[in-house]
Scaffold this motif. Structure first.
Motif, PDB file in Angstrom:
ATOM      1  N   GLY A   1       0.788  -1.226   0.000  1.00 30.84           N
ATOM      2  CA  GLY A   1       0.000   0.000   0.000  1.00 30.84           C
ATOM      3  C   GLY A   1       0.819   1.274   0.000  1.00 30.84           C
ATOM      4  N   LEU A   2       2.120   1.177   0.338  1.00 32.78           N
ATOM      5  CA  LEU A   2       2.947   2.377   0.413  1.00 32.78           C
ATOM      6  C   LEU A   2       3.080   3.080  -0.940  1.00 32.78           C
ATOM      7  CD1 LEU A   2       5.875   1.421   2.828  1.00 32.78           C
ATOM      8  CD2 LEU A   2       3.911   2.904   3.272  1.00 32.78           C
ATOM      9  N   ALA A   3       3.205   2.305  -2.000  1.00 35.46           N
ATOM     10  CA  ALA A   3       3.361   2.896  -3.327  1.00 35.46           C
ATOM     11  C   ALA A   3       2.133   3.723  -3.702  1.00 35.46           C
ATOM     12  CB  ALA A   3       3.600   1.802  -4.364  1.00 35.46           C
ATOM     13  N   ALA A   4       0.959   3.212  -3.387  1.00 35.92           N
ATOM     14  CA  ALA A   4      -0.271   3.940  -3.701  1.00 35.92           C
ATOM     15  C   ALA A   4      -0.350   5.237  -2.903  1.00 35.92           C
ATOM     16  CB  ALA A   4      -1.485   3.061  -3.411  1.00 35.92           C
ATOM     17  N   LEU A   5       0.044   5.196  -1.624  1.00 39.10           N
ATOM     18  CA  LEU A   5       0.031   6.405  -0.811  1.00 39.10           C
ATOM     19  C   LEU A   5       1.036   7.433  -1.347  1.00 39.10           C
ATOM     20  CD1 LEU A   5      -0.234   4.997   2.842  1.00 39.10           C
ATOM     21  CD2 LEU A   5      -1.997   6.204   1.541  1.00 39.10           C
ATOM     22  N   SER A   6       2.202   6.956  -1.718  1.00 34.17           N
ATOM     23  CA  SER A   6       3.228   7.860  -2.252  1.00 34.17           C
ATOM     24  C   SER A   6       2.752   8.530  -3.537  1.00 34.17           C
ATOM     25  CB  SER A   6       4.528   7.099  -2.502  1.00 34.17           C
ATOM     26  OG  SER A   6       5.079   6.627  -1.281  1.00 34.17           O
ATOM     27  N   ALA A   7       2.032   7.781  -4.361  1.00 31.20           N
ATOM     28  CA  ALA A   7       1.528   8.342  -5.617  1.00 31.20           C
ATOM     29  C   ALA A   7       0.534   9.476  -5.366  1.00 31.20           C
ATOM     30  CB  ALA A   7       0.872   7.241  -6.447  1.00 31.20           C
ATOM     31  N   LEU A   8      -0.141   9.443  -4.232  1.00 29.68           N
ATOM     32  CA  LEU A   8      -1.111  10.479  -3.905  1.00 29.68           C
ATOM     33  C   LEU A   8      -0.471  11.699  -3.253  1.00 29.68           C
ATOM     34  CD1 LEU A   8      -4.093   8.400  -2.457  1.00 29.68           C
ATOM     35  CD2 LEU A   8      -4.117   9.778  -4.534  1.00 29.68           C
ATOM     36  N   TRP A   9       0.523  11.452  -2.404  1.00 27.88           N
ATOM     37  CA  TRP A   9       1.039  12.524  -1.568  1.00 27.88           C
ATOM     38  C   TRP A   9       2.391  13.081  -2.004  1.00 27.88           C
ATOM     39  CZ3 TRP A   9      -2.277  14.831   1.438  1.00 27.88           C
ATOM     40  CH2 TRP A   9      -3.407  14.116   1.872  1.00 27.88           C
ATOM     41  N   GLU A  10       3.218  12.276  -2.631  1.00 28.23           N
ATOM     42  CA  GLU A  10       4.535  12.763  -3.060  1.00 28.23           C
ATOM     43  C   GLU A  10       4.456  13.231  -4.513  1.00 28.23           C
ATOM     44  OE1 GLU A  10       8.116  10.913  -1.217  1.00 28.23           O
ATOM     45  OE2 GLU A  10       6.776   9.177  -1.019  1.00 28.23           O
ATOM     46  N   VAL A  11       3.774  14.347  -4.693  1.00 28.38           N
ATOM     47  CA  VAL A  11       3.568  14.898  -6.026  1.00 28.38           C
ATOM     48  C   VAL A  11       4.088  16.332  -6.059  1.00 28.38           C
ATOM     49  CG1 VAL A  11       1.584  13.435  -6.545  1.00 28.38           C
ATOM     50  CG2 VAL A  11       1.230  15.644  -5.427  1.00 28.38           C
TER      51      VAL A  11
ATOM     52  N   GLY B   1       4.342  13.368   2.932  1.00 34.94           N
ATOM     53  CA  GLY B   1       5.436  12.895   2.089  1.00 34.94           C
ATOM     54  C   GLY B   1       6.652  12.517   2.911  1.00 34.94           C
ATOM     55  N   ALA B   2       6.998  13.339   3.904  1.00 33.25           N
ATOM     56  CA  ALA B   2       8.160  13.047   4.751  1.00 33.25           C
ATOM     57  C   ALA B   2       7.942  11.780   5.565  1.00 33.25           C
ATOM     58  CB  ALA B   2       8.424  14.232   5.677  1.00 33.25           C
ATOM     59  N   ILE B   3       6.741  11.597   6.070  1.00 31.40           N
ATOM     60  CA  ILE B   3       6.425  10.380   6.842  1.00 31.40           C
ATOM     61  C   ILE B   3       6.554   9.144   5.956  1.00 31.40           C
ATOM     62  CG2 ILE B   3       4.555   9.136   8.014  1.00 31.40           C
ATOM     63  CD1 ILE B   3       3.528  11.982   8.880  1.00 31.40           C
ATOM     64  N   LEU B   4       6.032   9.219   4.749  1.00 27.63           N
ATOM     65  CA  LEU B   4       6.092   8.075   3.830  1.00 27.63           C
ATOM     66  C   LEU B   4       7.528   7.736   3.445  1.00 27.63           C
ATOM     67  CD1 LEU B   4       3.042   8.887   1.539  1.00 27.63           C
ATOM     68  CD2 LEU B   4       3.280   6.883   3.023  1.00 27.63           C
ATOM     69  N   ARG B   5       8.352   8.742   3.238  1.00 23.75           N
ATOM     70  CA  ARG B   5       9.749   8.469   2.879  1.00 23.75           C
ATOM     71  C   ARG B   5      10.482   7.778   4.024  1.00 23.75           C
ATOM     72  NH1 ARG B   5       8.861  13.410   0.298  1.00 23.75           N
ATOM     73  NH2 ARG B   5       9.703  14.640   2.037  1.00 23.75           N
ATOM     74  N   ALA B   6      10.201   8.178   5.249  1.00 28.02           N
ATOM     75  CA  ALA B   6      10.838   7.534   6.404  1.00 28.02           C
ATOM     76  C   ALA B   6      10.369   6.085   6.547  1.00 28.02           C
ATOM     77  CB  ALA B   6      10.525   8.321   7.673  1.00 28.02           C
ATOM     78  N   ILE B   7       9.072   5.837   6.308  1.00 25.09           N
ATOM     79  CA  ILE B   7       8.555   4.461   6.394  1.00 25.09           C
ATOM     80  C   ILE B   7       9.177   3.607   5.300  1.00 25.09           C
ATOM     81  CG2 ILE B   7       6.495   3.013   6.199  1.00 25.09           C
ATOM     82  CD1 ILE B   7       4.870   5.364   7.323  1.00 25.09           C
ATOM     83  N   THR B   8       9.241   4.140   4.088  1.00 22.09           N
ATOM     84  CA  THR B   8       9.811   3.392   2.966  1.00 22.09           C
ATOM     85  C   THR B   8      11.245   2.971   3.254  1.00 22.09           C
ATOM     86  OG1 THR B   8       8.383   4.580   1.404  1.00 22.09           O
ATOM     87  CG2 THR B   8      10.342   3.496   0.500  1.00 22.09           C
TER      88      THR B   8
END
Length: 242
Positions: free
Chosen positions: A123-133, A198-205
């Motif tokens: 699910g991380l990829a889908a979240l990144s596609a929404l927020w890391e734009v 975006g910052a939270i997602l990058r740290a999780i990734t």
């Protein structure tokens, strides 16, 4: 003259919430969803009083299922009842909101820790596609960002795989929704949400659990601080805009 309730005709309301997967919604379920919608849309304001007769006519349901819906909303903390005086939308209780935000922080930070360790993180990829734009690709409609934000935090907890955590988190989300919605009426908060998610997602990734939890905690703490700035006047203005 009979008092008029401050909400739109029933025909203007959207459909009731989704039915459970294994059963059609009862009349009480439908009344529950519609009344809660009136609260979340600021049609019924904190402190507003109403009678069962008035609301039954508006929601277009008989008194028995209506009362079942009202009692359910009372148990969940959305409504209060006063003998011989009728019902009241619960006033804003900022101390209670503080407690709910504190519990939310505990749940989401634990979920993020589990997510950083998880093997299945599709699910991380889908979240990144929404927020890391790029900034020009970001949504600027507060209602749309608000709904995406709620889905983002729900997805983090779902990633933990803990169904009891998901249930409790959903209840907390429900309880704070009326005030959380106001956070996205301010353009700076919309931009900050994109940057912080975006910052939270990058740290999780990168599986940096401590960093992800620190960022998430700061993100939610900021929303918690914003709650203390909410006034009834802000709610009334939000209703007028709606």
């Amino acid at each position: 003259m009979k008092p008029r309730l401050p909400f739109a005709p029933a025909s203007a309301l959207g459909p009731a919430g989704p039915a459970p997967a294994d059963a059609a919604p009862t009349l009480a379920d439908q009344a529950y969803d519609r009344i809660k919608g009136l609260i979340f849309d600021f049609s019924l304001m904190p402190g507003d009083r109403f009678s069962e007769t008035e609301l039954a006519e508006h929601v277009q349901v008989s008194r028995t299922p209506l009362r079942q819906a009202l009692q359910r909303l009372q148990r969940e903390g959305f409504l209060q009842v006063f003998p011989k005086l009728g019902w009241q939308v619960a006033p804003l209780d900022f101390d209670k909101f503080d407690e709910l935000y504190d519990l939310r922080i505990l749940l989401e930070c634990h979920a993020v820790g589990r997510l950083c360790e998880s093997v299945d993180r599709a699910g991380l990829a889908a979240l990144s596609a929404l927020w890391e734009v790029a900034p020009e690709q970001r949504l600027d409609t507060p209602a749309a960002v608000r709904d995406l934000d709620e889905a983002f935090h729900r997805s983090l907890v779902e990633g933990s795989g803990n169904h009891e955590m998901m249930r409790v988190h959903a209840e907390i989300t429900d309880r704070i929704r009326i005030i959380r919605r106001l956070d996205f009426t301010k353009p700076p908060r919309v931009e900050a949400t994109y940057d912080e998610h975006g910052a939270i997602l990058r740290a999780i990734t990168r599986r940096r659990a401590a960093e992800a939890q620190r960022l998430l905690r700061a993100h939610i703490e900021q929303s918690k601080l914003e709650v203390r700035h909410i006034t009834l006047d802000m709610l009334y203005r939000a209703r007028q805009v709606g």
